[in-house]
Every structure is written in C-alpha cells, then in structure tokens.
Scaffold this motif. Structure first.
Motif, mmCIF file in Angstrom:
data_model
loop_
_atom_site.group_PDB
_atom_site.id
_atom_site.type_symbol
_atom_site.label_atom_id
_atom_site.label_comp_id
_atom_site.label_asym_id
_atom_site.label_seq_id
_atom_site.Cartn_x
_atom_site.Cartn_y
_atom_site.Cartn_z
ATOM 1 N N LEU A 1 76.604 20.957 46.768
ATOM 2 C CA LEU A 1 77.203 21.735 45.822
ATOM 3 C C LEU A 1 76.693 21.520 44.755
ATOM 4 C CD1 LEU A 1 81.039 21.468 47.445
ATOM 5 C CD2 LEU A 1 79.558 24.100 47.439
ATOM 6 N N SER A 2 75.985 22.420 44.269
ATOM 7 C CA SER A 2 75.472 22.654 42.657
ATOM 8 C C SER A 2 76.080 23.157 41.645
ATOM 9 C CB SER A 2 74.830 23.455 42.751
ATOM 10 O OG SER A 2 75.163 24.699 42.661
ATOM 11 N N CYS A 3 77.791 22.777 41.841
ATOM 12 C CA CYS A 3 78.979 22.738 41.115
ATOM 13 C C CYS A 3 79.249 21.655 40.880
ATOM 14 C CB CYS A 3 79.679 23.723 40.928
ATOM 15 S SG CYS A 3 80.812 23.300 43.024
ATOM 16 N N GLN A 4 79.307 20.645 41.383
ATOM 17 C CA GLN A 4 79.637 19.389 41.379
ATOM 18 C C GLN A 4 78.873 17.683 41.830
ATOM 19 O OE1 GLN A 4 82.009 18.499 45.443
ATOM 20 N NE2 GLN A 4 84.049 19.176 43.455
ATOM 21 N N ALA A 5 77.776 18.516 41.960
ATOM 22 C CA ALA A 5 76.594 17.257 42.570
ATOM 23 C C ALA A 5 75.677 17.303 41.259
ATOM 24 C CB ALA A 5 75.315 17.747 43.142
ATOM 25 N N PRO A 6 75.592 15.951 40.705
ATOM 26 C CA PRO A 6 74.932 15.528 39.307
ATOM 27 C C PRO A 6 73.619 15.603 39.051
ATOM 28 C CG PRO A 6 75.777 13.271 40.167
ATOM 29 C CD PRO A 6 75.958 14.862 41.090
ATOM 30 N N VAL A 7 73.005 15.952 37.713
ATOM 31 C CA VAL A 7 71.435 15.500 37.952
ATOM 32 C C VAL A 7 71.161 14.386 37.492
ATOM 33 C CG1 VAL A 7 70.919 18.581 37.123
ATOM 34 C CG2 VAL A 7 71.441 16.152 35.505
ATOM 35 N N LEU A 8 69.858 14.306 38.876
ATOM 36 C CA LEU A 8 69.702 13.116 38.239
ATOM 37 C C LEU A 8 67.697 13.250 38.478
ATOM 38 C CD1 LEU A 8 70.407 11.579 42.048
ATOM 39 C CD2 LEU A 8 70.935 11.225 39.676
ATOM 40 N N ASP A 9 67.476 12.314 37.151
ATOM 41 C CA ASP A 9 66.273 12.491 37.064
ATOM 42 C C ASP A 9 64.677 12.299 38.016
ATOM 43 O OD1 ASP A 9 64.256 12.405 34.517
ATOM 44 O OD2 ASP A 9 63.655 10.193 34.860
ATOM 45 N N GLY A 10 64.031 12.935 38.194
ATOM 46 C CA GLY A 10 63.442 13.527 38.500
ATOM 47 C C GLY A 10 63.140 14.796 39.918
ATOM 48 N N MET A 11 64.585 15.130 39.955
ATOM 49 C CA MET A 11 65.825 15.755 41.308
ATOM 50 C C MET A 11 64.844 16.993 41.372
ATOM 51 S SD MET A 11 69.173 17.083 41.500
ATOM 52 C CE MET A 11 70.175 15.673 42.331
ATOM 53 N N GLU A 12 64.142 17.393 42.285
ATOM 54 C CA GLU A 12 63.726 19.248 42.804
ATOM 55 C C GLU A 12 64.209 19.619 43.516
ATOM 56 O OE1 GLU A 12 60.035 18.671 44.188
ATOM 57 O OE2 GLU A 12 58.932 17.009 43.727
#
Length: 752
Positions: A60-71
């Motif tokens: 779920l993109s509305c809840q998942a936080p971004v992480l460095d290097g994430m694809e």
C-alpha cells in the motif's frame, strides 16, 4: 532526504514520507480512490498498491514509508488486473444513474471505471434497500456510496465536528450521523466536496447543472479574514434570461484547501442592477464634492482601499473605519514590543503546533479556518489546546484539553498573569521582568476568577510542547485596553518563541489597516461606502448609488495569514464602480486593478501586477496563491503600563456573536442562508436574570443601534451571557463592528 527509484526514475524524498507522497511530488501517477492528502491514510480502496523490489505481494503506497535505495513499480499487468477487479467490485451495485447524477463528469468512480477498462461484469450481489436522506444543506444516497470513508475522516480530522461515522453491517453498511438520528454539524459541506461519487450532494444544487456545463472562476472567499480559495461556478441562467449568467455553486480544491459552509453555500450575494444610473452617479459626485468624510467597511479589496487613500491625499477626506483602526492600533502597539511589523503566526504554524492557546474569541463562528487548523494540530500532533473565554463552546470540546473561564472584560489581567506564568525565567529585559514580578496577582485573580493553580495547569500542560501557538481574538482587539493587550501578546513572540496569530475581524481588516491612514472622528458630511452616511454607496441595494458586491469585483484581499490573495469577477456588474467616481474626482487609473502594484511597499506589499499574482495548486507545492507580506524591523519600546482596574459586568450581558454560516449582510443575502432568523440565545440563568421566557420577542439597544430578537433558551449555554447576532442589520452592522463585544442593554419585551 533519501533517494529511491520509481518506475526507473530516480527521485528524492523526505524521510518519513510515504511512497505515494513521494510519487505525487515527483509528478508520478498512482491511482487512488480513498486517499485525501489532508487526512491520515484511510487505506480502504487498495487501488494505490505498488510493487517493491524484494517485497512479497503488493504494498500500500499510501502507508508504506520510503526507504533509501527502494525500487518501486507503479504499473504492471498484475497491478492493472488487481485494480480492474477492485473497480468491478465497486461497480457491482452502483446504480447507472450518470445521466442525472450531479457528480457525472467529475466522478472518480466514473473516471477509473473507464481508466481500467471495466466494460463487463462477472461479479454479482443481492440488491438491498437503500435510503435517501436529507440533512438541511446536505443529501445522502446510500445506493451511490462506496464507503471510501473520506467524509468521515475529513469531518473528524480537519473540521472537528466528528458528526458522521460508518455503520458496519455488511451489504447494509452506510454513512450515518454519529450518536444522533439527524445530522448535527456546522454544515460546512466539506463531506460533499471530498465525496468521490454522488453519494453526498448539495441539496440546493441537485439536478440543476452538469459539471461540464459550469465555468469555474477562481476567487477568494469574501466572508471572513481567512480569504479561503474557492471556485465560483457559473453558467447562463436559462432561455428566459438570454445572456445573463448565474452562480450555481461554490467549490474548492479539497485536496489542498478547506471551505466553511458560509463560503460554500453563501456564494450568491451579488448586486443586480439593470445598467448605469447616470442621475444617481451625478448626485454621488456632488455628494463627494461637499463631503469631508468617507466611512467604509473592511469588506472591500486592497485596491479599493488604495483608491480611498488616494482620494484622502488629494481632497483631504477623513477616512473612517473603526474595526480596521482598532486592528491598526493593535498591530502598531504589537510591533513596538516585538521589534517587527505584523506578527509571526500563520495558519500553517497553527496546524503544525503541538500546543495551542485561544484567547478572546468564540473561534468556531468567528473564523472557521482558524478552528480547522486547530483541529488539524490536535489530530496530527496530539496538540494540547487551551481555550480561554468567558463562555465554554460545546462544539469545541472535541479538541479542547483545558477550558479556562475568565470574567467578562478581564482579558488584560488574564493575559498579563499568563505571560508571567509562561515566560518565567525567559525575560531578559529588566523593566519587563519588573512589570511581571510586580503584578498584583491576588487582585487580578479575584477579579478575573482565574486562579494561580489554573495558570500553572496551563503551563504544565504545555511544558513539553515545542511549537506553541497563541490565537488572539476580536474580544481582545476591540477591548478598551487593546494596545496594552497587544504588547502583552508580543511578549510571547519576543521571549517565548510562541507563534502569535491575531485574528483580523473582517474580510480585509488587515489590508485596510496597512493601506489607509485612518481617522478617529467624522466631519460634517459623510459618504458611506457599504456603511451608514449622508450619501450611501451600497452593494446591498439599499443605498443612494448601487455598487458591486465582492463576488463581482477583481482585486486582492490581505488575509489573516498575512497573504495578499487575488479574487476574480464571478458575475458582471452593469453599474458604476468606485474607480469611476475616483476618475471623476481626479484620481485616475484605467482599471481598479491598476492599483495592485501601487500597494505600499513600506507596509510589506510587493510591486506586482494583478495578473502576475500566482493562483494554482500542485502536488509538489500544494496551494500557491498570492504572496506573503514582508515583516520589517521596528523600533522597540519595552514599556508596559500598569494593568488597569478590571471592569465589572453584572447581571444580563449580551455578546455580539453571529451563528454558524453567518458573517454579516453578505451571507444574509445569499439564497440558501437568508432564511435564518436572528435569535437571541441565552441560558436558563440568563433568562432568569433578564426575566425572559422562551419565545418572547425583545427589543435591544446596543451601541446606538436598535434591534428586535426572538429569545430562545440554549441548554448548552451557561452563565448570564447571551449570544446576540448582528448579521441581519444591513449597513447598521458596521456601527457595532468596532466596539467591545460584551455589552449591557435594557431588554424590552415587545411580544410573546
């Protein structure tokens, strides 16, 4: 900042942002149905799912936080199929009423059904009885509702009414009033705005026009000093009125801004005239030639204020505007203590606060936008909210954590004691420190009825808060000791790092206060501009020469947020405007908006053409509208006067306070709001003190203005103070806008 990859594109994102937020800022599309940027993620629609390298299943993109290097991958055959199936489920029981649905042409369900190619249906479900409900300005059709929950969240997290909820009952699930049979709320209509389908609608607008028929005119709300962004939506009135345009509704860009019910439902206050009345215009010019005073309201544009100032400079008119003059004095006094012009607070800093103090305002009705930002602070940051006022407000109980009741008229003493309590050990100027230490707290506490323990409780409640905001209301700005109160408020900015926001009383009180050199007293012959006078120019249609209403004008307002924002002509005005009179009197500019770039730079305005003022919304920048006034250095005077003897108000007291959705003659002219009757609301205690019974008609005399009211008892009110509205007084309302809001009047019973 961290770096991630979305669909092969490297983007930067802030730590703590979600994938959806980062994608939107970068201009990358991820479909949603339930997401609303100004509330917490709802996560009910599942359309926003994405694929993340290394993670199993959809995220779920509305809840998942971004992480460095994430694809991240936002689209694939699998994601498309998943979203298509969701749309099929949404469409199972949704009636095909697009031909008559008010949302058709602007419907998320309609758009995404087409986007994901749903042209057949393999799912089915049993039909259930669905009710149609009508709640005053708002209608609800259960059969169209997709239970996205946007309305519930915005009502709770932004508006603060918390008036609706989801009834969970399988196929019988629906939206319903919370805890009551009928909807009990402030009728802001924001639930209608955020509804992605036609389930929640404006009952007045229903079946009147299709979305694609309406032309949107971007403007700024003219009812209060928040100047909220809105769109007037118009089209031709009909075949019987060829060429005439009509306003059908007002809407807002709900992802980025919020609109109260007055702005949403009180949009049609224009002044209709058939053409230019040359005879009345010539009389107006003659009146100006013999006048020595112009009295005007703050419900004008900055450009009109500039025209009046130019007329003063050329012909020596006295300019009379008491509410703006009071605000002007307040700001001047504030600056001498803070060391800077204007003030440091804003709506943004208020929403970001983790501690809020409100003093001298019934903020729910005084300025709904301020109330919404307090709600946001409460819901987003769990802010501690201290509400200080002689009257408790039941509708603020959802967010208020501490109510401090003080006696009427004691604002100066209470603020002085609060400053001593909150700024202890922070003041490094001896004369101010001495002033605080020398306060007669025993006397101030006894007269104000605010004990030392209450103030210590406030201090303890806010002790861990790092971003405190102080909201100062009209009770303080129009107080007989307003200048001293302003200097006390400035202490919180200067020594406490507090964000201070004095709420401007009317639409453009701040703009008028900055543009015009205002006078104290009238002369022998007065021109009234939307105000009483010997010769009256009026947009209410009750003067000697008709003038355009604010929804018929082009120009700018200066909001309580210190922003200069543009507004545009929603409907044409066929008569004369103030600039026509100015030209006849030798103050010449082709158009009123030619004065926009002449607004005084020394007061913080910019030299910018009207057409160059920005007005747009984007995922990257949010609301970009107007520009912010510049704060400048000001000479400092750290002198504080001794607190004056606190006044006593005994017996029945009247408090000038309009109800929800009413701000004055303009709202009272609007077709949907004009049905409201002015009522004097008091408690049972007030009824006993004034010897009144429910339903009695009474005559009041306040500030030289006579008015009649029906008296009603409000069980939620306490004490011997009654709420007395003034929205029905027309031009006479201006006579009361500058005096202290509490008064005592002989109450004469004139009918049962």
């Amino acid at each position: 900042m961290i770096t991630l990859t979305i669909d092969g594109q490297k983007i930067e994102a802030k730590k703590g942002e979600t994938i959806l937020q980062a994608a939107r800022r970068a201009g990358l599309y991820i479909p949603t149905m339930c997401y609303l940027s100004k509330v917490k993620p709802i996560a009910s629609c599942r359309l926003c799912v994405v694929e993340v390298k290394g993670a199993d299943g959809f995220i779920l993109s509305c809840q998942a936080p971004v992480l460095d290097g994430m694809e991240v991958r936002t689209n694939s055959p699998e994601l498309f199929g998943h979203r298509q199936n969701i749309m099929k489920l949404y469409d199972v029981n949704h009636p095909l009423e697009c031909g008559v649905c008010d949302k058709s042409g602007a419907c998320d369900l309609q758009n995404k059904t087409l986007e994901f190619g749903v042209d057949s249906q393999e799912f089915s479900a049993k039909e259930h009885k669905r009710d149609l409900r009508k709640w005053e300005f708002i209608g609800y059709d259960e059969s169209l509702c997709i239970l996205c929950e946007k309305c519930v969240h915005v009502c709770n997290e932004v508006i603060g009414d918390d008036a609706i909820e989801i009834y969970f009952g399988g196929y019988n699930s629906r939206i319903q009033p919370k805890g009551t049979e009928e909807l009990e709320c402030t009728n802001c209509g924001e639930c209608v705005a955020v509804c992605p389908v036609g389930a929640l609608i404006s009952t007045d607008f229903q079946y009147k026009a299709n979305a694609w028929e309406l032309e949107k005119i971007p403007a700024s709300c003219a009812h209060c000093s928040a100047g909220c962004a809105l769109n007037y939506e118009r089209k031709y009135a009909g075949t019987c009125e060829a060429g005439e345009q009509k306003l059908y509704r007002a809407t807002n860009e709900f992802e980025f801004s919020t609109l109260c019910g007055a702005g949403r439902f009180g949009f049609d206050f224009e002044n209709h005239v058939q053409g230019k009345d040359k005879e009345s215009f010539e009389k107006a010019i003659e009146a100006f030639k013999k006048a020595d005073t112009i009295r005007f309201t703050s419900r004008i544009t900055n450009e009109e204020a500039m025209i009046l100032q130019k007329l003063k400079e050329k012909h020596g008119y006295k300019l009379l505007n008491e509410d703006a003059r009071n605000y002007q004095r307040f700001l001047e006094s504030y600056a001498t203590m803070s060391g800077k012009t204007l003030f440091n607070g804003s709506l943004e800093s208020l929403a970001d606060a983790d501690g809020v103090i409100v003093m001298g305002s019934r903020i729910l009705t005084d300025n709904p936008a301020v109330r919404y930002h307090i709600t946001m602070a409460s819901k987003r940051h769990n802010a501690r909210v201290v509400y200080m006022h002689p009257m408790e407000d039941k509708q603020m109980q959802n967010v208020v954590t501490q109510f401090v009741k003080y006696e009427v008229g004691t604002e100066e003493g209470v603020l002085a004691m609060l400053a001593k309590t909150m700024l202890e050990g922070k003041v490094d100027v001896k004369k101010i420190e001495s002033f605080l230490n020398d306060l007669d707290e025993g006397y101030l506490s006894a007269e104000s009825n605010v004990g030392e323990e209450e103030l210590e409780a406030v201090k303890k409640s806010l002790a861990r808060c790092k971003r405190i905001a102080l909201v100062i209301g009209e009770d303080c700005i129009n107080h007989p000791r307003a200048e001293q109160i302003a200097r006390l408020a400035a202490l919180f900015e200067r020594f406490g790092g507090v964000s201070v926001l004095p709420v401007a009383p009317k639409t453009n009180s701040l703009g008028v206060a900055l543009v015009c050199d205002l006078d104290e007293k009238a002369g022998n012959y007065t021109i009234g501009y939307n105000a009483p006078g010997d010769f009256v120019l009026s947009s209410l249609g009750e003067g000697d020469l008709d003038m355009p209403a604010l929804n018929q004008q082009e120009g700018t307002f200066t909001t309580l947020d210190k922003r200069v924002v543009p507004t545009n002509v929603a409907l044409p005005f066929h008569g004369y405007v103030l600039n026509d009179i100015a030209i006849e009197l030798g103050v010449e500019a082709r158009y009123t908006i030619d004065y926009t770039e002449q607004l005084p730079q020394e007061k913080g305005f910019e030299t910018v053409r009207f057409d160059d003022i920005p007005y747009y919304f984007s995922n990257k920048e949010g609301e970009v509208r107007g520009y912010e006034l510049k704060r400048m250095k000001h000479s400092v005077d750290s002198t504080l006067e001794e607190v004056a003897d606190l006044p006593e108000f005994n017996g029945a007291i009247l408090y000038r306070c309009d109800p929800v959705l009413q701000f004055g003659p303009q709202t009272y002219r609007a077709s949907q709001l004009s049905k409201e009757e002015p009522v004097l609301f008091g408690s049972q205690q007030f009824a006993m003190a004034a010897k009144l019974k429910e339903g009695m008609r009474v005559k009041l005399h306040v500030g030289g203005v006579e008015m009649e009211r029906v008296f009603k008892i409000d069980p939620d009110l306490k004490g011997t103070i009654a709420l007395n509205p003034t929205f029905d007084l027309g031009l006479r309302e201006d006579l009361l806008s500058s005096i202290y809001r509490y008064s005592q009047s002989k109450i004469e019973v004139v009918g049962q």
